[in-house]
Design an enzyme around this catalytic site. Sequence first.
Site, PDB file in Angstrom:
ATOM      1  N   ASP A  30     -11.728  85.784  34.156  1.00  0.00           N
ATOM      2  CA  ASP A  30     -10.338  86.149  33.867  1.00  0.00           C
ATOM      3  C   ASP A  30     -10.171  86.326  32.367  1.00  0.00           C
ATOM      4  OD1 ASP A  30      -7.618  85.850  35.846  1.00  0.00           O
ATOM      5  OD2 ASP A  30      -7.256  85.996  33.676  1.00  0.00           O
ATOM      6  N   HIS A 254      11.761  85.351  62.052  1.00  0.00           N
ATOM      7  CA  HIS A 254      12.632  84.274  61.598  1.00  0.00           C
ATOM      8  C   HIS A 254      13.672  84.861  60.648  1.00  0.00           C
ATOM      9  CE1 HIS A 254       9.927  81.505  63.494  1.00  0.00           C
ATOM     10  NE2 HIS A 254       8.918  82.101  62.877  1.00  0.00           N
ATOM     11  N   ALA A 255      14.916  84.807  61.087  1.00  0.00           N
ATOM     12  CA  ALA A 255      15.984  85.347  60.237  1.00  0.00           C
ATOM     13  C   ALA A 255      16.146  84.466  59.001  1.00  0.00           C
ATOM     14  CB  ALA A 255      17.282  85.398  61.035  1.00  0.00           C
ATOM     15  N   GLY A 256      16.488  85.076  57.892  1.00  0.00           N
ATOM     16  CA  GLY A 256      16.624  84.303  56.653  1.00  0.00           C
ATOM     17  C   GLY A 256      17.304  85.107  55.567  1.00  0.00           C
ATOM     18  N   CYS A 263       4.112  90.160  47.130  1.00  0.00           N
ATOM     19  CA  CYS A 263       3.530  91.330  47.805  1.00  0.00           C
ATOM     20  C   CYS A 263       4.558  92.254  48.462  1.00  0.00           C
ATOM     21  CB  CYS A 263       2.517  90.868  48.847  1.00  0.00           C
ATOM     22  SG  CYS A 263       1.069  90.117  48.085  1.00  0.00           S
ATOM     23  N   LYS A 266       6.936  94.636  46.190  1.00  0.00           N
ATOM     24  CA  LYS A 266       6.259  95.686  45.406  1.00  0.00           C
ATOM     25  C   LYS A 266       5.463  96.620  46.320  1.00  0.00           C
ATOM     26  CE  LYS A 266       1.876  93.397  44.150  1.00  0.00           C
ATOM     27  NZ  LYS A 266       0.948  94.253  44.863  1.00  0.00           N
ATOM     28  N   LYS A 324       8.366  81.010  49.220  1.00  0.00           N
ATOM     29  CA  LYS A 324       8.104  80.366  50.504  1.00  0.00           C
ATOM     30  C   LYS A 324       7.570  78.966  50.218  1.00  0.00           C
ATOM     31  CE  LYS A 324       4.100  82.791  51.866  1.00  0.00           C
ATOM     32  NZ  LYS A 324       2.946  82.839  52.699  1.00  0.00           N
TER      33      LYS A 324
END
Length: 442
Positions: A30, A254-256, A263, A266, A324
């Site tokens: 990196d 799953h409604a939210g 990801c 974009k 999440k």
Amino acid sequence: MRVAMIGTGYVGLVSGACFADFGHDVVCVDKDAGKIAALKQGEMPIYEPGLAELVASNVRQGRLAFSTELEAPVREADAVFIAVGTPSRRGDGHADLSYVYAAAREIAAALAGFTVVITKSTVPVGTGDEVERIIRETRPDADAAVVSNPEFLREGAAIRDFKHPDRIVVGTRDARAKEVMAELYRPLYLNAAPILYTGRRTAELVKYAANAFLATKVTFINEIADLCERVGADVQEVARGIGLDNRIGPKFLHAGPGYGGSCFPKDTVALIKTGHDHEAPLRIVEAVAAINDQRKRAMARKVAHAVGGQLRGKTIAVLGLTFKPNTDDMREAPSIALITALRDMGAIVRAYDPAGMEQAKRELPDILCCSGPYAAAEGADALVIVTEWEQFRALDLDRLKGVMKQPVMVDLRNVYRPEEMARAGFVYESVGRPPVRRDPVS
Ligand SMILES: NC(=O)c1ccc[n+]([C@@H]2O[C@H](COP(=O)([O-])OP(=O)(O)OC[C@H]3O[C@@H](n4cnc5c(N)ncnc54)[C@H](O)[C@@H]3O)[C@@H](O)[C@H]2O)c1
């Protein structure tokens, strides 16, 4: 096999550690010297369950190393993965491929012997062609095959996903490259994970089509949830009712508060741009992206509604900030748009997240950061669950009631049951289910 992983972020670090665990010799490279220095000290730059242990054990066994220098690991590698970021390009939403192309140039300069160069980053159709062109231009003498191998892991369950994938997609027609890819993934093949060999462009499109489809599924159930609220139906029962149909399946229903993360936002936008460039507009995906954008601010209006319509001067406790649970990733988290809207409407926001506080402070400098869920709830006019971390699933409702100014909960992940909240004396709003608006019972 000897592997060089270029880019040691969520995907590069997890993939590198897992390949090492399969028995390959891996160097994760990196440009971020701080990240590599931390990794050499055994400190993880990201929060991902099980990752620290996996990295430590493979470093101990001499199969995993870290470097800021690309030249030697690439020279010695049979396989070089490109796992750098492909964020949205400022201004137009196309995927920003500058990191991928810069890595390809550096890799080309270091190649020695037959090497497979594999794009693991999510890249638009045709990027592999350009990577190949860059390599040929930089090093006409190089013996390299360029392969697309998109990654489908989910943050929070990344190691499990990498080791038990539903499928591995390998985009190449080159026989030697196929052999190297088969050898790299052999341990998974033994676990019966199907390897799907496709053309390179097809593999690139599989990744975008998968993410766009999942984003569509989430958005579909979110709109059904809105309808449920208007007509007095329960979205969870609707989701179960349709999800038991094998043609539909229960996942991603799953409604939210709308999808977020590093990801979906974009990748949907980048796919829309690709569609326009090729005069094949993806109107469903366009609608999905637009609906999802509006949804996050709409959730702030739901909060306003729960406290009687006005947010000015009200204190709102927000639980869960990351996009999440089980990650510290704040990229495009729904909490950002929601909290911004709450503040625009005049609310004071107190917030807590189990892993994302540091990242969140950078995105949301004006929130009051609290040490736990009950500290966040102190003096609050409403408590909003935005991310469903395990520790928010069994909150002590009496204790909450004791510290809050008034017992109002807006549960954007449908963690609690309306009956239970009614019994506990809360005003309770969730997504796509009947609200509890009765006066608190004693
Ligand atoms: N995060 C996910 O859940 C996920 C899942 C599947 C696919 N992807 C895709 O994988 C790619 C990487 O995503 P991420 O979340 O791991 O990104 P990230 O931002 O966490 O990591 C990218 C890393 O690459 C490094 N880098 C950039 N240019 C470099 C160079 N020339 N040489 C060496 N290092 C360089 C950066 O310093 C950074 O550490 C993206 O295309 C993403 O869309 C991500």
